[in-house]
Enzyme design. Structure first.
Site, short mmCIF file in Angstrom:
data_model
loop_
_atom_site.label_atom_id
_atom_site.label_comp_id
_atom_site.label_asym_id
_atom_site.label_seq_id
_atom_site.Cartn_x
_atom_site.Cartn_y
_atom_site.Cartn_z
N ARG A 1 -22.50 69.78 -40.00
CA ARG A 1 -21.89 68.52 -40.44
C ARG A 1 -22.76 67.68 -41.35
O ARG A 1 -22.28 66.71 -41.93
CB ARG A 1 -21.47 67.71 -39.21
N ARG B 1 -13.95 71.66 -42.69
CA ARG B 1 -13.60 71.56 -41.26
C ARG B 1 -12.50 70.53 -40.99
O ARG B 1 -11.85 70.58 -39.95
CB ARG B 1 -14.86 71.17 -40.45
N TYR C 1 -22.68 76.71 -19.07
CA TYR C 1 -21.49 76.06 -19.65
C TYR C 1 -20.24 76.33 -18.82
O TYR C 1 -19.40 75.45 -18.62
CB TYR C 1 -21.25 76.53 -21.08
N ASP D 1 -19.54 80.34 -32.78
CA ASP D 1 -20.09 79.56 -31.67
C ASP D 1 -20.39 80.48 -30.49
O ASP D 1 -19.76 81.53 -30.34
CB ASP D 1 -19.12 78.46 -31.22
N ARG E 1 -28.27 75.85 -37.32
CA ARG E 1 -27.20 74.92 -37.73
C ARG E 1 -27.26 74.58 -39.21
O ARG E 1 -26.92 73.45 -39.60
CB ARG E 1 -27.23 73.62 -36.91
O1 CP3 Z 1 -25.28 77.30 -38.79
C1 CP3 Z 1 -25.37 77.83 -37.68
O2 CP3 Z 1 -26.33 77.67 -36.90
C2 CP3 Z 1 -24.32 78.85 -37.28
C3 CP3 Z 1 -23.29 78.43 -36.42
C4 CP3 Z 1 -23.51 77.99 -34.98
C5 CP3 Z 1 -22.72 76.99 -34.40
N1 CP3 Z 1 -23.00 76.95 -33.07
C6 CP3 Z 1 -21.73 76.17 -35.12
C7 CP3 Z 1 -21.35 74.88 -34.54
C8 CP3 Z 1 -24.35 78.50 -33.99
C9 CP3 Z 1 -25.44 79.54 -34.10
C10 CP3 Z 1 -23.99 77.85 -32.78
C11 CP3 Z 1 -24.60 78.17 -31.48
C12 CP3 Z 1 -24.38 77.26 -30.34
N2 CP3 Z 1 -23.23 76.63 -29.96
C13 CP3 Z 1 -25.37 76.98 -29.37
C14 CP3 Z 1 -26.76 77.57 -29.36
C15 CP3 Z 1 -27.67 76.84 -30.27
C16 CP3 Z 1 -28.08 75.51 -29.76
O3 CP3 Z 1 -27.66 74.51 -30.37
O4 CP3 Z 1 -28.82 75.46 -28.76
C17 CP3 Z 1 -24.80 76.11 -28.43
C18 CP3 Z 1 -25.50 75.52 -27.23
C19 CP3 Z 1 -23.44 75.90 -28.81
C20 CP3 Z 1 -22.40 75.08 -28.09
C21 CP3 Z 1 -21.97 73.99 -28.98
N3 CP3 Z 1 -21.09 74.13 -30.03
C22 CP3 Z 1 -22.44 72.65 -29.00
C23 CP3 Z 1 -23.42 72.05 -28.02
C24 CP3 Z 1 -21.82 72.00 -30.08
C25 CP3 Z 1 -22.05 70.58 -30.57
C26 CP3 Z 1 -21.00 69.64 -30.17
C27 CP3 Z 1 -21.11 68.33 -30.94
O5 CP3 Z 1 -20.09 67.65 -31.02
O6 CP3 Z 1 -22.19 68.01 -31.44
C28 CP3 Z 1 -20.99 72.95 -30.69
C29 CP3 Z 1 -20.15 72.71 -31.87
C30 CP3 Z 1 -20.63 73.32 -33.13
N4 CP3 Z 1 -20.98 74.63 -33.25
C31 CP3 Z 1 -20.79 72.66 -34.38
C32 CP3 Z 1 -21.24 73.64 -35.27
C33 CP3 Z 1 -21.52 73.49 -36.73
C34 CP3 Z 1 -20.48 71.20 -34.68
C35 CP3 Z 1 -19.05 70.81 -34.48
C36 CP3 Z 1 -18.12 70.92 -35.68
O7 CP3 Z 1 -18.40 71.61 -36.67
O8 CP3 Z 1 -17.07 70.32 -35.62
#
Ligand code: CP3
Length: 366
Positions: free
Chosen positions: A41, A50, A164, A86, A37
């Protein structure tokens, strides 16, 4: 066929291969470091890019994905970048509706409820078409990154995606998804197999588009016990690595693969023999015992508690030093044990990266 995997060769020359060498267990001058990540954010410029745009619309814009991937590199000397995307783009490609709801996270309005619902999935999905936007983002980023560091592609692992798709979002117990494992084991294997086939094509497509390493996220491993992990996760993780590697070998390619099975400490020995070059670790595993249990068979990645970034910089530096001593310098990629949180201070992320570089340079060859 082989032709699917002819790689574009007109990318800028790679200037820092520290991460790739560490993944292969070769000597490096310093320990490479990146953060899960790292595009997120906690960065004001990320929030700005974003702003006012749906999360998955952002994922579908190669230009936005490229910009978000590059942002952390402009601030910190990370040794690798991970493509902004994602894991839930795969359920979408299979025909499911997935939304990112602010304050709630990923949400499936119509999750899978019973085995009959599998018939609604597009089992024969054309990955090159449905996930073309990810491949375009990778190719564009590989050009724009100008060879500074390698670009990592990724996918969710079958069990994590399955959970999921059945839970319909985040969950504490994952009991709806686990119910399938105990009540509908055959349908569970059918779904896991379907996901595995798509993931293999997806990862190969990412390499063809320019990804230089691949990470597979089994984020929900910890919700399984050792017995269920051995039946419903490990065989698919192994199958993915085996099939991706076989195909790449035919094309004369050798791309390091990382498996990150969060909270699967019970499976460390198995994970170190599952065809991945690198095993990613969460913070619940002691570095030295992780080394002993993986017996030098793989490189290791991780595993500072992300919350340690709330500590003052001097403390972060001490924690990093201890972590490096535990893992040793060779075959090691520094990272957090999970992703960065939105309220983390970018300055402390910088302190983490600098501490890894400084302490590891002082460690000498091992
Ligand atoms: O920088 C990086 O790591 C690359 C991008 C990345 C994202 N998601 C961007 C993202 C990666 C590698 C992921 C993988 C991902 N997504 C996983 C596996 C890694 C882990 O965290 O265990 C999972 C489980 C997801 C599913 C997912 N997507 C979740 C649980 C969330 C968070 C929701 C929240 O509101 O906190 C996301 C959203 C997400 N994916 C964000 C980012 C930067 C944040 C939301 C946003 O940018 O608006």
């Amino acid at each position: 066929s082989k032709d699917d995997l002819i790689l574009p060769k007109d990318f800028p020359q790679l200037l820092n291969d520290t991460f790739l060498r560490a993944a292969r267990g070769e000597d490096t001058e310093h320990v490479p470091v990146w953060c899960m990540r790292q595009a997120g954010r906690y960065l004001p410029e990320f929030r700005k890019t974003r702003e006012g745009r749906d999360f998955f619309d952002t994922c579908r814009s190669p230009e936005a994905c490229c910009e978000l991937t590059l942002q952390p590199l402009r601030r910190f000397p990370f040794d690798a970048a991970i493509i902004f995307s994602d894991i839930l783009v795969i359920p979408q490609a299979l025909g499911m509706n997935v939304q990112m709801v602010a304050g709630k996270g990923p949400t499936f309005p119509e999750p899978l409820k019973e085995p009959e619902d599998l018939q609604q999935l597009q089992a024969k999905v054309d990955v090159s078409k449905e996930l073309d936007y990810v491949f375009k983002a990778i190719t564009l980023t590989r050009h724009k990154i100008e060879g500074k560091v390698p670009l990592i592609g990724f996918s969710g692992a079958p069990w994590t995606l399955m959970s999921y798709m059945i839970e319909g979002g985040g969950s504490n117990t994952h009991s709806k998804a686990k119910r399938w494992l105990y009540r509908h084991p055959e349908a569970s294997h059918m779904l896991l197999k379907m996901l595995t086939d798509v993931i293999v094509q997806y990862l190969l497509g990412q390499v063809a588009a320019g990804a230089q390493a691949l990470q597979v996220f089994e984020s929900h491993a910890g919700i399984l016990g050792p017995v269920e992990f051995k039946e419903f996760s490990l065989p698919y993780l192994r199958d993915i690595a085996r099939r991706v590697k076989d195909k790449l070998k035919e094309a004369g390619e050798d791309i390091p693969m990382i498996v990150f099975a969060k909270d699967a400490h019970y499976a460390l020995e198995d994970l170190s023999q599952s065809h991945y070059e690198v095993v990613g670790l969460d913070w619940t595993i002691d570095p030295q015992s992780a080394r002993e249990r993986t017996g030098g068979k793989v490189s290791l990645q991780g595993n500072m508690d992300p919350c340690a970034l709330y500590a003052p910089k001097e403390r972060i530096s001490q924690i990093v030093k201890k972590m490096l001593e535990g893992f040793g310098k060779k075959g090691y990629i520094a990272n957090l044990g999970h992703g960065l949180y939105p309220d983390m201070d970018p300055e402390n992320v910088g302190a983490f990266v600098d501490a890894v570089h400084q302490h590891s340079k002082q460690m000498g060859a091992q």
